[in-house]
Design a protein around this motif. Structure first.
Motif, PDB file in Angstrom:
ATOM      1  N   PHE A 117       0.825  -1.202   0.000  1.00  0.00           N
ATOM      2  CA  PHE A 117       0.000   0.000   0.000  1.00  0.00           C
ATOM      3  C   PHE A 117       0.864   1.258   0.000  1.00  0.00           C
ATOM      4  CE2 PHE A 117      -2.250  -3.426   2.189  1.00  0.00           C
ATOM      5  CZ  PHE A 117      -3.392  -3.508   1.418  1.00  0.00           C
ATOM      6  N   LEU A 118       1.965   1.212   0.738  1.00  0.00           N
ATOM      7  CA  LEU A 118       2.879   2.347   0.796  1.00  0.00           C
ATOM      8  C   LEU A 118       3.517   2.603  -0.569  1.00  0.00           C
ATOM      9  CD1 LEU A 118       4.452   4.429   2.549  1.00  0.00           C
ATOM     10  CD2 LEU A 118       6.182   2.646   2.884  1.00  0.00           C
ATOM     11  N   ILE A 119       3.990   1.540  -1.203  1.00  0.00           N
ATOM     12  CA  ILE A 119       4.661   1.689  -2.494  1.00  0.00           C
ATOM     13  C   ILE A 119       3.690   2.151  -3.574  1.00  0.00           C
ATOM     14  CG2 ILE A 119       5.889   0.456  -4.323  1.00  0.00           C
ATOM     15  CD1 ILE A 119       7.593   0.960  -1.871  1.00  0.00           C
ATOM     16  N   VAL A 120       2.490   1.588  -3.590  1.00  0.00           N
ATOM     17  CA  VAL A 120       1.487   1.985  -4.588  1.00  0.00           C
ATOM     18  C   VAL A 120       1.118   3.458  -4.418  1.00  0.00           C
ATOM     19  CG1 VAL A 120      -0.919   1.687  -5.299  1.00  0.00           C
ATOM     20  CG2 VAL A 120       0.540  -0.317  -4.966  1.00  0.00           C
ATOM     21  N   ALA A 121       0.946   3.895  -3.176  1.00  0.00           N
ATOM     22  CA  ALA A 121       0.615   5.301  -2.921  1.00  0.00           C
ATOM     23  C   ALA A 121       1.756   6.212  -3.358  1.00  0.00           C
ATOM     24  CB  ALA A 121       0.314   5.495  -1.436  1.00  0.00           C
ATOM     25  N   TRP A 122       2.986   5.820  -3.055  1.00  0.00           N
ATOM     26  CA  TRP A 122       4.159   6.610  -3.428  1.00  0.00           C
ATOM     27  C   TRP A 122       4.286   6.699  -4.952  1.00  0.00           C
ATOM     28  CZ3 TRP A 122       7.188   9.899  -0.972  1.00  0.00           C
ATOM     29  CH2 TRP A 122       8.466  10.199  -1.464  1.00  0.00           C
ATOM     30  N   ASP A 123       4.114   5.566  -5.629  1.00  0.00           N
ATOM     31  CA  ASP A 123       4.153   5.568  -7.092  1.00  0.00           C
ATOM     32  C   ASP A 123       3.042   6.425  -7.667  1.00  0.00           C
ATOM     33  OD1 ASP A 123       6.325   3.908  -7.060  1.00  0.00           O
ATOM     34  OD2 ASP A 123       5.244   2.100  -7.676  1.00  0.00           O
ATOM     35  N   GLY A 124       1.864   6.340  -7.041  1.00  0.00           N
ATOM     36  CA  GLY A 124       0.719   7.087  -7.543  1.00  0.00           C
ATOM     37  C   GLY A 124       0.924   8.585  -7.506  1.00  0.00           C
ATOM     38  N   ILE A 125       1.649   9.066  -6.510  1.00  0.00           N
ATOM     39  CA  ILE A 125       1.927  10.502  -6.415  1.00  0.00           C
ATOM     40  C   ILE A 125       2.701  10.969  -7.645  1.00  0.00           C
ATOM     41  CG2 ILE A 125       3.259  12.256  -5.159  1.00  0.00           C
ATOM     42  CD1 ILE A 125       2.602  10.683  -2.581  1.00  0.00           C
ATOM     43  N   PHE A 126       3.766  10.250  -7.999  1.00  0.00           N
ATOM     44  CA  PHE A 126       4.590  10.655  -9.135  1.00  0.00           C
ATOM     45  C   PHE A 126       3.880  10.410 -10.458  1.00  0.00           C
ATOM     46  CE2 PHE A 126       7.693   9.923  -5.734  1.00  0.00           C
ATOM     47  CZ  PHE A 126       8.310  11.152  -5.733  1.00  0.00           C
ATOM     48  N   ALA A 127       3.067   9.349 -10.530  1.00  0.00           N
ATOM     49  CA  ALA A 127       2.294   9.103 -11.750  1.00  0.00           C
ATOM     50  C   ALA A 127       1.318  10.247 -12.000  1.00  0.00           C
ATOM     51  CB  ALA A 127       1.541   7.779 -11.628  1.00  0.00           C
ATOM     52  N   THR A 128       0.681  10.739 -10.951  1.00  0.00           N
ATOM     53  CA  THR A 128      -0.266  11.844 -11.081  1.00  0.00           C
ATOM     54  C   THR A 128       0.437  13.119 -11.517  1.00  0.00           C
ATOM     55  OG1 THR A 128      -1.669  10.880  -9.359  1.00  0.00           O
ATOM     56  CG2 THR A 128      -1.985  13.219  -9.856  1.00  0.00           C
ATOM     57  N   ILE A 129       1.598  13.393 -10.929  1.00  0.00           N
ATOM     58  CA  ILE A 129       2.358  14.593 -11.296  1.00  0.00           C
ATOM     59  C   ILE A 129       2.768  14.534 -12.762  1.00  0.00           C
ATOM     60  CG2 ILE A 129       4.529  15.829 -10.944  1.00  0.00           C
ATOM     61  CD1 ILE A 129       4.333  15.017  -7.969  1.00  0.00           C
ATOM     62  N   ILE A 130       3.310  13.400 -13.183  1.00  0.00           N
ATOM     63  CA  ILE A 130       3.779  13.265 -14.561  1.00  0.00           C
ATOM     64  C   ILE A 130       2.618  13.345 -15.547  1.00  0.00           C
ATOM     65  CG2 ILE A 130       4.782  11.609 -16.202  1.00  0.00           C
ATOM     66  CD1 ILE A 130       6.590  10.680 -13.860  1.00  0.00           C
ATOM     67  N   ARG A 131       1.525  12.670 -15.221  1.00  0.00           N
ATOM     68  CA  ARG A 131       0.408  12.577 -16.169  1.00  0.00           C
ATOM     69  C   ARG A 131      -0.401  13.865 -16.255  1.00  0.00           C
ATOM     70  NH1 ARG A 131      -2.327  12.936 -19.506  1.00  0.00           N
ATOM     71  NH2 ARG A 131      -3.682  11.497 -20.617  1.00  0.00           N
ATOM     72  N   HIS A 132      -0.510  14.601 -15.175  1.00  0.00           N
ATOM     73  CA  HIS A 132      -1.437  15.735 -15.167  1.00  0.00           C
ATOM     74  C   HIS A 132      -0.783  17.091 -14.951  1.00  0.00           C
ATOM     75  CE1 HIS A 132      -4.805  12.976 -15.296  1.00  0.00           C
ATOM     76  NE2 HIS A 132      -4.279  12.302 -14.290  1.00  0.00           N
ATOM     77  N   ALA A 133       0.472  17.129 -14.536  1.00  0.00           N
ATOM     78  CA  ALA A 133       1.099  18.418 -14.242  1.00  0.00           C
ATOM     79  C   ALA A 133       2.171  18.816 -15.247  1.00  0.00           C
ATOM     80  CB  ALA A 133       1.698  18.389 -12.822  1.00  0.00           C
ATOM     81  N   LEU A 134       2.686  17.868 -15.994  1.00  0.00           N
ATOM     82  CA  LEU A 134       3.756  18.169 -16.950  1.00  0.00           C
ATOM     83  C   LEU A 134       3.185  18.414 -18.345  1.00  0.00           C
ATOM     84  CD1 LEU A 134       6.489  15.587 -15.855  1.00  0.00           C
ATOM     85  CD2 LEU A 134       6.151  17.942 -15.089  1.00  0.00           C
TER      86      LEU A 134
END
Length: 202
Positions: A41-58
């Motif tokens: 759960f920790l790793i998935v949440a951590w990955d999800g943060i960067f996936a969201t930044i890359i997909r929606h902020a860049l």
């Protein structure tokens, strides 16, 4: 999907056995168990943060097929083939659900606009998996050393391997999608010319 379940389960078993049986730490069974089960759960949440930044902020232009960094050489594809990618690529989980894009939900796979969007999403996916592969390790800084080394590090290593596999598959598929896009565009151009001639003759 089974590959991911097996890898996660195997890592958790190793972490638990390592900390409770093989190299015991001064923790209760309950604490070792809780720390072990929190890892996915920790790793998935951590990955999800960067996936969201890359997909929606860049900016989307950073992931264009025309950028040199996003282009894949024949040599790179040959390297993946030496690793047997043709035999295991279909067993790796598709993560299009995390970007609201999945090839399984498209009505017409022969639409050039779809293929172009697919290439863009592949480039997004490459970036997401690349950063997940690298940025898992800084997660260890948020925990005491004995937890970081005994619990977080094995999970991060497993996560890096599971990030590397889809990264290679995406890179391997991009040249094929680009060739398909070129063929479909030529077909569309011929169809337009044919329709224009028919319209002029009538």
């Amino acid at each position: 999907m089974l590959l991911y379940i097996f890898a996660i389960g195997f890592t958790m078993v190793l972490v638990f056995c390592g900390n409770f049986f093989w190299f015991p730490i001064e923790m209760s069974l309950l604490k070792v168990s809780l720390l072990t089960f929190m890892l996915p759960f920790l790793i998935v949440a951590w990955d999800g943060i960067f996936a969201t930044i890359i997909r929606h902020a860049l900016p989307a232009k950073w992931f264009s097929k025309d950028l040199k960094i996003n282009q894949v050489s024949k040599g790179e594809c040959k390297f993946y083939e030496l690793l047997g990618i043709k035999y295991w690529k279909d067993h790796v989980l598709e993560l299009g659900m995390f970007t609201s894009f999945s090839k399984k939900k498209v009505a017409d796979h022969n639409d050039p606009a779809y293929v172009e969007r697919f290439i863009l999403e592949c480039n997004y996916g490459v970036a997401v998996h690349l950063w997940n592969l690298i940025l898992g390790f800084p997660l260890m800084l948020f925990f005491p050393d004995y937890i970081a080394i005994r619990f977080i590090l094995p999970a991060v290593i497993a996560n890096s391997v599971l990030s590397l596999l889809p990264l290679m598959i995406l890179r391997y598929n991009i040249p094929r999608l680009e060739r398909l896009l070129a063929v479909l565009k030529k077909k569309a151009e011929r169809a337009e010319k044919s329709a224009a001639k028919t319209s002029a003759n009538s």
